[in-house]
Write an enzyme that holds these catalytic residues in place. Structure first.
Site, PDB file in Angstrom:
ATOM      1  N   ARG A  93     -19.000  99.688 -78.767  1.00  0.00           N
ATOM      2  CA  ARG A  93     -19.303  98.430 -79.478  1.00  0.00           C
ATOM      3  C   ARG A  93     -18.747  97.190 -78.784  1.00  0.00           C
ATOM      4  NH1 ARG A  93     -18.371 101.704 -84.123  1.00  0.00           N
ATOM      5  NH2 ARG A  93     -20.402 102.427 -84.851  1.00  0.00           N
TER       6      ARG A  93
ATOM      7  N   LYS B 113     -26.033  85.942 -70.579  1.00  0.00           N
ATOM      8  CA  LYS B 113     -27.249  86.755 -70.765  1.00  0.00           C
ATOM      9  C   LYS B 113     -27.076  88.031 -69.955  1.00  0.00           C
ATOM     10  CE  LYS B 113     -30.900  83.467 -71.805  1.00  0.00           C
ATOM     11  NZ  LYS B 113     -32.159  82.852 -71.314  1.00  0.00           N
TER      12      LYS B 113
ATOM     13  N   GLU C 114     -33.070  78.685 -57.779  1.00  0.00           N
ATOM     14  CA  GLU C 114     -32.399  78.390 -59.063  1.00  0.00           C
ATOM     15  C   GLU C 114     -31.564  77.108 -58.954  1.00  0.00           C
ATOM     16  OE1 GLU C 114     -33.136  79.986 -61.791  1.00  0.00           O
ATOM     17  OE2 GLU C 114     -33.321  82.162 -61.463  1.00  0.00           O
TER      18      GLU C 114
ATOM     19  N   LYS D 151     -25.063  74.354 -65.803  1.00  0.00           N
ATOM     20  CA  LYS D 151     -25.344  75.503 -66.666  1.00  0.00           C
ATOM     21  C   LYS D 151     -24.339  75.559 -67.809  1.00  0.00           C
ATOM     22  CE  LYS D 151     -26.893  80.086 -67.230  1.00  0.00           C
ATOM     23  NZ  LYS D 151     -27.481  81.289 -66.705  1.00  0.00           N
TER      24      LYS D 151
ATOM     25  N   GLU E 224     -29.647  80.259 -77.170  1.00  0.00           N
ATOM     26  CA  GLU E 224     -31.012  79.791 -76.879  1.00  0.00           C
ATOM     27  C   GLU E 224     -31.885  79.598 -78.115  1.00  0.00           C
ATOM     28  OE1 GLU E 224     -32.709  81.115 -73.083  1.00  0.00           O
ATOM     29  OE2 GLU E 224     -34.616  81.271 -74.107  1.00  0.00           O
TER      30      GLU E 224
ATOM     31  N   ARG F 153     -31.212  75.461 -74.392  1.00  0.00           N
ATOM     32  CA  ARG F 153     -30.944  76.431 -73.318  1.00  0.00           C
ATOM     33  C   ARG F 153     -32.237  76.933 -72.668  1.00  0.00           C
ATOM     34  NH1 ARG F 153     -26.663  81.422 -72.684  1.00  0.00           N
ATOM     35  NH2 ARG F 153     -27.550  82.144 -70.716  1.00  0.00           N
TER      36      ARG F 153
ATOM     37  N   ASN G  41     -35.099  78.118 -68.237  1.00  0.00           N
ATOM     38  CA  ASN G  41     -36.160  79.062 -67.861  1.00  0.00           C
ATOM     39  C   ASN G  41     -37.362  78.376 -67.229  1.00  0.00           C
ATOM     40  OD1 ASN G  41     -34.880  81.447 -68.842  1.00  0.00           O
ATOM     41  ND2 ASN G  41     -35.244  80.660 -70.893  1.00  0.00           N
TER      42      ASN G  41
ATOM     43  N   HIS H 233     -39.888  80.411 -65.304  1.00  0.00           N
ATOM     44  CA  HIS H 233     -39.618  81.834 -65.531  1.00  0.00           C
ATOM     45  C   HIS H 233     -40.745  82.539 -66.291  1.00  0.00           C
ATOM     46  CE1 HIS H 233     -35.704  80.692 -64.090  1.00  0.00           C
ATOM     47  NE2 HIS H 233     -35.163  81.871 -64.318  1.00  0.00           N
TER      48      HIS H 233
ATOM     49  N   HIS I  53     -41.656  85.591 -64.405  1.00  0.00           N
ATOM     50  CA  HIS I  53     -41.467  86.953 -64.938  1.00  0.00           C
ATOM     51  C   HIS I  53     -42.791  87.711 -64.935  1.00  0.00           C
ATOM     52  CE1 HIS I  53     -37.469  86.045 -67.263  1.00  0.00           C
ATOM     53  NE2 HIS I  53     -37.295  86.167 -65.971  1.00  0.00           N
TER      54      HIS I  53
ATOM     55  N   HIS J  55     -36.605  87.750 -57.634  1.00  0.00           N
ATOM     56  CA  HIS J  55     -36.597  86.894 -58.826  1.00  0.00           C
ATOM     57  C   HIS J  55     -36.705  85.410 -58.442  1.00  0.00           C
ATOM     58  CE1 HIS J  55     -35.628  85.492 -62.846  1.00  0.00           C
ATOM     59  NE2 HIS J  55     -34.648  84.768 -62.347  1.00  0.00           N
TER      60      HIS J  55
HETATM   61  P1  NAD Z   1     -29.694  91.177 -56.501  1.00  0.00           P
HETATM   62  O1  NAD Z   1     -28.620  91.445 -57.457  1.00  0.00           O
HETATM   63  O2  NAD Z   1     -30.769  92.183 -56.350  1.00  0.00           O
HETATM   64  O3  NAD Z   1     -29.036  90.895 -55.086  1.00  0.00           O
HETATM   65  C1  NAD Z   1     -29.874  90.599 -54.011  1.00  0.00           C
HETATM   66  C2  NAD Z   1     -29.608  91.511 -52.799  1.00  0.00           C
HETATM   67  O4  NAD Z   1     -28.443  91.050 -52.117  1.00  0.00           O
HETATM   68  C3  NAD Z   1     -29.350  92.947 -53.148  1.00  0.00           C
HETATM   69  O5  NAD Z   1     -29.911  93.759 -52.157  1.00  0.00           O
HETATM   70  C4  NAD Z   1     -27.832  93.045 -53.098  1.00  0.00           C
HETATM   71  O6  NAD Z   1     -27.365  94.347 -52.863  1.00  0.00           O
HETATM   72  C5  NAD Z   1     -27.523  92.139 -51.951  1.00  0.00           C
HETATM   73  N1  NAD Z   1     -26.208  91.526 -51.921  1.00  0.00           N
HETATM   74  C6  NAD Z   1     -25.490  91.082 -52.950  1.00  0.00           C
HETATM   75  N2  NAD Z   1     -24.429  90.411 -52.519  1.00  0.00           N
HETATM   76  C7  NAD Z   1     -24.457  90.462 -51.166  1.00  0.00           C
HETATM   77  C8  NAD Z   1     -23.637  89.938 -50.139  1.00  0.00           C
HETATM   78  N3  NAD Z   1     -22.602  89.155 -50.416  1.00  0.00           N
HETATM   79  N4  NAD Z   1     -23.952  90.209 -48.860  1.00  0.00           N
HETATM   80  C9  NAD Z   1     -25.057  90.959 -48.560  1.00  0.00           C
HETATM   81  N5  NAD Z   1     -25.889  91.440 -49.485  1.00  0.00           N
HETATM   82  C10 NAD Z   1     -25.592  91.187 -50.780  1.00  0.00           C
HETATM   83  O7  NAD Z   1     -30.442  89.801 -56.828  1.00  0.00           O
HETATM   84  P2  NAD Z   1     -29.925  88.384 -57.356  1.00  0.00           P
HETATM   85  O8  NAD Z   1     -30.865  87.415 -56.796  1.00  0.00           O
HETATM   86  O9  NAD Z   1     -28.490  88.210 -57.151  1.00  0.00           O
HETATM   87  O10 NAD Z   1     -30.151  88.501 -58.926  1.00  0.00           O
HETATM   88  C11 NAD Z   1     -31.427  88.653 -59.468  1.00  0.00           C
HETATM   89  C12 NAD Z   1     -31.310  89.222 -60.851  1.00  0.00           C
HETATM   90  O11 NAD Z   1     -30.579  88.329 -61.669  1.00  0.00           O
HETATM   91  C13 NAD Z   1     -32.628  89.469 -61.522  1.00  0.00           C
HETATM   92  O12 NAD Z   1     -32.625  90.721 -62.145  1.00  0.00           O
HETATM   93  C14 NAD Z   1     -32.700  88.365 -62.553  1.00  0.00           C
HETATM   94  O13 NAD Z   1     -33.473  88.718 -63.661  1.00  0.00           O
HETATM   95  C15 NAD Z   1     -31.266  88.195 -62.900  1.00  0.00           C
HETATM   96  N6  NAD Z   1     -30.918  86.891 -63.480  1.00  0.00           N
HETATM   97  C16 NAD Z   1     -30.184  86.882 -64.601  1.00  0.00           C
HETATM   98  C17 NAD Z   1     -29.799  85.684 -65.155  1.00  0.00           C
HETATM   99  C18 NAD Z   1     -28.897  85.664 -66.358  1.00  0.00           C
HETATM  100  O14 NAD Z   1     -28.703  84.594 -66.935  1.00  0.00           O
HETATM  101  N7  NAD Z   1     -28.327  86.781 -66.732  1.00  0.00           N
HETATM  102  C19 NAD Z   1     -30.184  84.473 -64.557  1.00  0.00           C
HETATM  103  C20 NAD Z   1     -30.945  84.532 -63.397  1.00  0.00           C
HETATM  104  C21 NAD Z   1     -31.318  85.746 -62.861  1.00  0.00           C
HETATM  105  N1  GLY Z   2     -31.111  81.950 -66.631  1.00  0.00           N
HETATM  106  C1  GLY Z   2     -31.461  81.440 -67.929  1.00  0.00           C
HETATM  107  C2  GLY Z   2     -30.323  81.378 -68.865  1.00  0.00           C
HETATM  108  O1  GLY Z   2     -29.214  81.776 -68.558  1.00  0.00           O
HETATM  109  O2  GLY Z   2     -30.491  80.935 -69.959  1.00  0.00           O
END
Ligand code: NAD
Ligand code: GLY
Length: 362
Positions: free
Chosen positions: A123, A145, A187, A229, A239, A243, A247, A250, A254, A267
């Site tokens: 939990r 998120k 972003e 942010k 949101e 907030r 997006n 997005h 998406h 992404h």
């Molecule tokens: P990712 O986590 O897939 O990382 C990108 C690539 O870089 C991967 O291959 C990873 O292994 C590699 N990597 C990571 N750090 C590294 C480093 N320092 N050196 C070399 N390689 C490295 O992608 P991302 O772009 O970081 O994140 C995308 C994800 O985040 C998506 O799933 C998206 O939906 C999510 N997201 C979430 C939010 C949120 O608010 N929670 C906001 C935006 C995006």
């Molecule tokens: N990336 C969108 C949010 O955090 O609300």
């Protein structure tokens, strides 16, 4: 800019610091001071572990914290409930109790999975974000998120769950592939488009240095992005209003990610194209003039980001995917559109004919 910065995300009893600076993963107390119990689980992946797991392990060893680690397969296609179950299995077999802390070491995929697991394990247990991609340092590690994908829709299984702290070590970006740097810049550009026209202009002036990984420019971009942010999340943590402007692009993005298959379009790449489509619809609505759309396209192109949707994606595919978007209410799709550079709105008050034009002509 000065080397290290600490920002605060002020959310009452869920408040936490964001540490931004170079070499922070080699400062053990930053991490260990946010671990309340005597155990931790590091969640990382097979790419990041060889690069940075040692540093986190050294910190935990220095404080006598018992830990395990899990290295997930790398990729958006592994942002699944199965990965969550694999983490839970280790937590249970290694007898992690409710005082344990999950440490997310990696990009947004690792952060979203680890955060969601922390939100449901017994939990809810604490978790810490150690983002290592530009995208995760400017966006996904901040704001709470968390979640995983379903084959039918991106981020459809998740929770709002805030970390104990965010440790954004800018030196980890030195190993980031160029394509991932570009995805993160999408972003960053988003914040200029939705909230801060002068930051957008600063990005236009400094984009070549950012693309060359100039340390101080990257640190400045991360700082401004996290400030923006935090400011937005503080107003609307879950949101129900503003907030949603985070997006921008997005809803289209998406749909592209889901339809093209997770991991094929990054992404950030899908968001870049989605932002161009949002500009296009805003322009067709008569809310912005073409110079805003052109500046957006030009900046994204300088980041080597795609500015056109996949040619083989049809209107029906967009409509199907967007119908599952979390902003869709009673079948009406809401979009984040622009009223000006630096000013976004959340609206369902658009002409559906113009949406079809954007989807078919963009
Ligand atoms: P990712 O986590 O897939 O990382 C990108 C690539 O870089 C991967 O291959 C990873 O292994 C590699 N990597 C990571 N750090 C590294 C480093 N320092 N050196 C070399 N390689 C490295 O992608 P991302 O772009 O970081 O994140 C995308 C994800 O985040 C998506 O799933 C998206 O939906 C999510 N997201 C979430 C939010 C949120 O608010 N929670 C906001 C935006 C995006
Ligand atoms: N990336 C969108 C949010 O955090 O609300």
């Amino acid at each position: 800019m000065a080397s290290n910065h600490t920002l605060s995300v002020d959310l009452g009893d869920r408040s936490y610091p964001i540490y931004i600076g170079s070499g922070l993963i080699h400062q053990p107390e930053l991490l260990t001071s946010h671990i309340r119990g005597h155990s931790a689980l590091i969640v990382t992946n097979t790419t990041v572990a060889p690069l940075y797991l040692n540093a986190i392990e050294n910190s935990l060893n220095s404080a006598g914290i018992r830990y395990n680690s899990i290295k997930l397969d790398d990729g958006e296609q592994y942002k699944t409930i199965e990965s969550v179950m694999a983490i839970i299995e280790i937590l249970l077999t290694e007898r992690h109790d409710r005082q344990t802390t999950l440490i997310a070491l990696g990009g947004g995929v690792v952060g979203d999975i680890a955060g969601f697991t922390a939100s449901i394990y017994q939990r809810g247990v604490h978790f810490i974000q150690v983002p290592t991609t530009l995208l995760s340092q400017v966006d996904s590690s901040v704001g709470g998120k968390t979640g995983v994908n379903h084959p039918l829709g991106k981020n459809m299984i998740g929770a709002f769950y805030q970390p104990q702290c965010v440790i954004a070590d800018t030196s980890t970006l030195s190993t980031l592939p160029d394509r991932e740097l570009s995805a993160g810049l999408a972003e960053v550009i988003k914040y200029g488009l939705i909230y801060d026209a002068s930051f957008f202009s600063w990005l236009e002036q400094n984009i070549s240095g950012l693309m060359q990984k100039d340390n101080s420019l990257l640190a400045e971009a991360i700082l401004v992005s996290c400030q923006t942010k935090a400011e937005i999340v503080q107003q609307d943590e879950r949101e129900s209003g503003i907030r949603a402007i985070l997006n921008l692009g997005h809803t289209f993005g998406h749909a592209i990610e889901t339809t093209m298959g997770y991991g094929n379009w990054l992404h950030g790449e899908a968001v870049a194209t989605g932002m161009v489509m949002a500009c296009d619809l805003s322009l067709r609505q008569g809310w912005i003039d073409d110079s805003v759309r052109q500046r957006c396209i030009s900046l994204l192109k300088k980041c080597s980001l795609p500015v056109s949707p996949p040619p083989d994606m049809g209107i029906d595919q967009y409509m199907d995917a967007m119908a599952i978007d979390k902003k869709t209410v009673n079948g009406t799709i809401k979009f984040i559109l622009l009223e000006a550079l630096g000013k976004a709105i959340v609206t369902s008050d658009y002409d559906p004919e113009l949406l079809v034009q954007t989807l078919s002509e963009c």
